[in-house]
Design an enzyme around this catalytic site. Structure first.
Site, PDB file in Angstrom:
ATOM      1  N   GLU A  70       2.535  -5.658   6.937  1.00  9.90           N
ATOM      2  CA  GLU A  70       1.847  -4.480   6.411  1.00  9.90           C
ATOM      3  C   GLU A  70       0.458  -4.483   7.028  1.00  9.90           C
ATOM      4  OE1 GLU A  70      -0.312  -3.055   2.369  1.00  9.90           O
ATOM      5  OE2 GLU A  70       1.602  -4.106   2.104  1.00  9.90           O
ATOM      6  N   CYS A 116      -4.901  -1.231  -0.232  1.00  9.77           N
ATOM      7  CA  CYS A 116      -4.157  -0.749   0.928  1.00  9.77           C
ATOM      8  C   CYS A 116      -3.686   0.687   0.735  1.00  9.77           C
ATOM      9  CB  CYS A 116      -2.966  -1.651   1.214  1.00  9.77           C
ATOM     10  SG  CYS A 116      -1.890  -1.925  -0.209  1.00  9.77           S
TER      11      CYS A 116
END
Length: 526
Positions: free
Chosen positions: A261, A298
């Protein structure tokens, strides 16, 4: 806690090993708190991986893994006071945020225990031999097996839920993969404490402690991805760091899956009708989302489309008020603070960019939240304003003022992959009147893994239907790192054809001794 002895590195031109200390640092002051470990050398990483590899047979029993995951959750809760104190001292994230994160961490460990108990993740499929078919079908039996040792790279912004005891580790253990975790340098003391808790949990249920090992150091991370006994890797962090590890995983003599990620803008589109109905509510909600955790999520909304007219002005006014009220906050470390301030400065200097609330330094250790505005036509074609289409980690968002739907489409078509995309619609648009809601939803779907309507992307529910991933560079795969389906990353399917019944693994035997859900000759059995 597994301590690799005599951690050292060889200085250039010398022959005496020198231990490289790993320090815990307080981001509120910039001062070292304590030395908690030493960096692992290549030889020590090799020893850690081999020790982990040796535990695979012990992890193979499903009941033992279920017990391990539940014991790990219990142990983290038992050690919670010390863990939370260390995490706050190393990250400045605050007791309330970290208490919630610990609950999320233990909750997902127990959720994976339940998933292993259910057995559906094994995806058992049996097709009996059938000579009447053309061509004839042999007896085939398929299920999934673990990939081997998992390398996990801890995140900076989630010292629990995406670090040593987090979702990557939990899902890998659930799959039957021992784990070697490369600790993040921003919270080494927390990593040591949580790693020790997991190892004590392993011992409590009769497993070798080396089912989970923690190593420290940049070079240790490089050695880990290259180790021939590592079968897959999980990473949460920057595009630059993640891409380097992804490339290293692909360049191995035997490439391995790399579940990274890396970065996300998380675009938000506010229709003119939605802004007309609730400009103040949307502006306030955006301010809360983009400043949450000092903008270090995020899923922070980093690019927001707002109409250029009066309704959009009202939204910007509400955003201005709420962001202006946000107190300065401490970022996770000094490097991130410097990068944030530099990024804000570069973006604010672009032609046509305005800053209704200027992000920047608070005092010597903090940063102040802010946002920028720019006309949509500046982003419709390649140019210097492309910088605004890159993530800026911290409490900053960019508001794109558009005059028509075509401008939204033009900019969306240029966006990279994202973890999330959000659409704010009016009540009528949500009911399907006018067709704009469905069109915009269709335009957002290809660029993100989770699409929200009339909400905010910060806050990721840990449920089976959750998908936390997205097209590159949000992630390097199509998998999720949140929710029980994350277990799929650490498994591979294998089929047995015409194998003697006595030699089949119990998961594939005809009498189903483990009581697993399965599909037999096309029909589901529960």
């Amino acid at each position: 806690m597994f301590r690799i002895p005599n951690s050292s590195t060889r200085p250039a031109g010398g022959s005496i090993p020198v231990a490289v200390p790993v320090w815990s640092v307080d981001p509120r002051t910039g001062k070292q708190r304590e030395q908690v470990a030493t960096e692992a050398t290549a030889a020590e990483v090799d020893a850690a991986v081999r020790a982990a590899h040796a535990t695979r047979a012990a992890l193979a029993d499903r009941d033992t893994r279920i017990a391990l995951l539940r014991a790990a959750a219990d142990q983290l809760e038992a050690d919670g006071e010390a863990i939370l104190a260390a995490a706050d001292a190393e990250t400045a994230l605050g007791s309330a945020r970290l208490t919630g994160e610990l609950a999320r961490t233990t909750g997902q460990l127990r959720a994976f225990a339940d998933e292993v108990a259910d057995g559906g993740y094994l995806d058992v499929i049996i097709d009996h031999a059938d000579g009447s078919l053309t061509p004839p079908r042999p007896d085939l039996r398929r299920y999934k097996i673990p990939l081997g040792v998992a390398a996990v790279y801890s995140a900076s912004n989630f010292p629990l839920a995406f670090s040593v005891p987090g979702g990557d580790t939990a899902s890998a253990l659930a799959a039957g993969c021992p784990v070697v975790v490369k600790a993040h340098p921003d919270h080494p003391a927390t990593s040591e404490l949580t790693g020790a808790a997991l190892r004590r949990a392993a011992a409590r249920v009769g497993l070798p402690e080396d089912v989970v090992t923690v190593v420290h150091g940049f070079e240790a991370g490089v050695e880990l991805i290259r180790h021939p006994l590592v079968g897959a890797a999980g990473f949460t962090g920057s595009i630059r760091g993640g891409r380097a590890l992804f490339d290293a995983a692909a360049a191995r003599p035997a490439p391995i899956p790399f579940y990274g990620e890396l970065g996300s803008l998380n675009p938000v589109v506010v229709t003119e009708a939605a802004a007309g109905e609730r400009a103040g509510e949307i502006g306030g909600g955006l301010a809360g989302s983009m400043t949450m955790g000092v903008g270090q999520f995020c899923t922070k909304p980093g690019l927001v489309f707002a109409p250029a007219g009066t309704a959009g002005d009202e939204l910007v006014d509400a955003l201005t008020k709420k962001v202006g009220e946000a107190a300065p906050g401490v970022l996770l470390d000094g490097r991130m603070r410097e990068a944030f301030l530099a990024g804000v400065g570069e973006r604010a200097a672009l032609d046509g960019v305005e800053a209704p609330v200027a992000a920047g330094p608070g005092d010597a250790r903090t940063v102040a939240a802010g946002f920028l505005t720019v006309a949509a036509d500046r982003l419709a074609a390649e140019g210097p304003h492309d910088l605004l289409l890159e993530e800026c980690f911290g409490p900053l968002t960019v508001v794109v003022r558009y005059t028509d739907a075509d401008q939204i489409t033009a900019v969306l078509s240029r966006l990279p992959g994202n973890l999330t995309a959000t659409l704010h619609l009016s009540e009528a648009e949500g009911a399907g009147d006018g067709g704009q809601g469905g069109r915009l939803l269709a335009e957002l779907t290809p660029i993100a893994g989770r699409i929200l309507v009339n909400g905010w992307p910060t806050g990721v529910a840990v449920t089976p239907a959750q998908h936390h991933g997205g097209p590159y560079p949000a992630t390097t795969s199509t998998s999720t790192s949140v929710g029980v389906t994350a277990i799929e990353r650490w498994l591979r399917p294998v089929s047995y054809q015409s194998a003697p019944p006595a030699l089949l693994p119990p998961e594939l035997r005809e009498d189903n001794p483990l009581g697993l859900p399965r599909r037999v000759d096309g029909r589901r059995e529960h």
